[in-house]
Scaffold this motif. Structure first.
Motif, PDB file in Angstrom:
ATOM      1  N   TYR A   5      25.864  40.240  42.528  1.00 35.57           N
ATOM      2  CA  TYR A   5      26.757  39.108  42.363  1.00 35.57           C
ATOM      3  C   TYR A   5      28.094  39.599  41.845  1.00 35.57           C
ATOM      4  CZ  TYR A   5      22.444  36.487  42.709  1.00 35.57           C
ATOM      5  OH  TYR A   5      21.248  35.986  43.142  1.00 35.57           O
ATOM      6  N   GLN A   6      29.159  39.095  42.419  1.00 40.42           N
ATOM      7  CA  GLN A   6      30.490  39.473  41.951  1.00 40.42           C
ATOM      8  C   GLN A   6      30.828  38.616  40.740  1.00 40.42           C
ATOM      9  OE1 GLN A   6      33.607  39.077  44.855  1.00 40.42           O
ATOM     10  NE2 GLN A   6      35.065  40.160  43.587  1.00 40.42           N
ATOM     11  N   VAL A   7      31.082  39.272  39.606  1.00 41.27           N
ATOM     12  CA  VAL A   7      31.419  38.550  38.378  1.00 41.27           C
ATOM     13  C   VAL A   7      32.878  38.744  37.988  1.00 41.27           C
ATOM     14  CG1 VAL A   7      29.073  38.529  37.473  1.00 41.27           C
ATOM     15  CG2 VAL A   7      30.592  40.434  36.916  1.00 41.27           C
ATOM     16  N   GLY A   8      33.587  39.648  38.682  1.00 48.42           N
ATOM     17  CA  GLY A   8      34.983  39.879  38.365  1.00 48.42           C
ATOM     18  C   GLY A   8      35.620  40.844  39.333  1.00 48.42           C
ATOM     19  N   ALA A   9      36.941  40.920  39.239  1.00 48.97           N
ATOM     20  CA  ALA A   9      37.702  41.850  40.077  1.00 48.97           C
ATOM     21  C   ALA A   9      38.692  42.593  39.189  1.00 48.97           C
ATOM     22  CB  ALA A   9      38.452  41.093  41.174  1.00 48.97           C
ATOM     23  N   ILE A  10      38.747  43.907  39.332  1.00 49.96           N
ATOM     24  CA  ILE A  10      39.696  44.716  38.568  1.00 49.96           C
ATOM     25  C   ILE A  10      41.100  44.388  39.046  1.00 49.96           C
ATOM     26  CG2 ILE A  10      40.496  47.064  38.087  1.00 49.96           C
ATOM     27  CD1 ILE A  10      37.579  47.959  38.372  1.00 49.96           C
ATOM     28  N   THR A  11      41.987  44.062  38.101  1.00 46.41           N
ATOM     29  CA  THR A  11      43.361  43.715  38.462  1.00 46.41           C
ATOM     30  C   THR A  11      44.348  44.836  38.158  1.00 46.41           C
ATOM     31  OG1 THR A  11      43.735  42.648  36.315  1.00 46.41           O
ATOM     32  CG2 THR A  11      42.979  41.254  38.137  1.00 46.41           C
ATOM     33  N   GLN A  12      44.079  45.607  37.097  1.00 46.16           N
ATOM     34  CA  GLN A  12      44.983  46.710  36.759  1.00 46.16           C
ATOM     35  C   GLN A  12      44.363  47.557  35.657  1.00 46.16           C
ATOM     36  OE1 GLN A  12      48.362  44.316  35.600  1.00 46.16           O
ATOM     37  NE2 GLN A  12      48.051  44.775  33.461  1.00 46.16           N
ATOM     38  N   THR A  13      44.950  48.725  35.440  1.00 44.64           N
ATOM     39  CA  THR A  13      44.521  49.565  34.330  1.00 44.64           C
ATOM     40  C   THR A  13      45.172  49.055  33.051  1.00 44.64           C
ATOM     41  OG1 THR A  13      46.347  51.098  34.706  1.00 44.64           O
ATOM     42  CG2 THR A  13      44.254  51.595  35.792  1.00 44.64           C
ATOM     43  N   HIS A  14      44.608  49.487  31.917  1.00 47.72           N
ATOM     44  CA  HIS A  14      45.128  49.040  30.629  1.00 47.72           C
ATOM     45  C   HIS A  14      45.007  50.183  29.627  1.00 47.72           C
ATOM     46  CE1 HIS A  14      46.017  46.191  27.394  1.00 47.72           C
ATOM     47  NE2 HIS A  14      45.043  46.768  26.719  1.00 47.72           N
ATOM     48  N   GLY A  15      46.113  50.600  29.067  1.00 45.37           N
ATOM     49  CA  GLY A  15      46.090  51.639  28.039  1.00 45.37           C
ATOM     50  C   GLY A  15      45.837  53.027  28.587  1.00 45.37           C
ATOM     51  N   ILE A  16      45.446  53.922  27.671  1.00 39.03           N
ATOM     52  CA  ILE A  16      45.261  55.332  28.034  1.00 39.03           C
ATOM     53  C   ILE A  16      43.812  55.794  27.873  1.00 39.03           C
ATOM     54  CG2 ILE A  16      47.643  55.950  27.522  1.00 39.03           C
ATOM     55  CD1 ILE A  16      46.624  57.090  24.842  1.00 39.03           C
ATOM     56  N   ARG A  17      42.887  54.860  27.556  1.00 41.73           N
ATOM     57  CA  ARG A  17      41.491  55.235  27.332  1.00 41.73           C
ATOM     58  C   ARG A  17      40.580  54.891  28.507  1.00 41.73           C
ATOM     59  NH1 ARG A  17      40.399  52.433  21.721  1.00 41.73           N
ATOM     60  NH2 ARG A  17      41.288  50.774  22.986  1.00 41.73           N
ATOM     61  N   GLY A  18      41.141  54.636  29.675  1.00 41.91           N
ATOM     62  CA  GLY A  18      40.324  54.341  30.842  1.00 41.91           C
ATOM     63  C   GLY A  18      39.915  52.891  30.972  1.00 41.91           C
TER      64      GLY A  18
END
Length: 71
Positions: A5-18
């Motif tokens: 089941y799809q629960v979300g979609a990655i929209t962008q990176t955030h910060g420097i810790r992955g």
């Protein structure tokens, strides 16, 4: 065969810790807090990622969980 089941979609990176920002596609964003693994479907392959932490960030019109996959 296991249903996914799809629960979300990655929209962008955030910060420097992955970390990544995820647009939730579920009615209960608290599901992200208990998530241990997720499957990243790139369209060509499915990659299992371990979630090391997750928290909610308040944005103007939504709450965006930020799971940090380990991998």
């Amino acid at each position: 065969m296991t249903e996914l089941y799809q629960v979300g979609a990655i929209t962008q990176t955030h910060g420097i810790r992955g970390e990544v920002k995820v647009f939730p596609m579920t009615d209960d964003v608290s599901r992200f807090k208990n998530m241990k693994e997720l499957i990243l479907d790139t369209g060509k392959e499915q990659i299992v990622l371990e979630v090391t932490s997750a928290y909610l960030q308040r944005e103007p019109r939504s709450e965006v969980p930020l799971p940090a996959p380990d991998g």
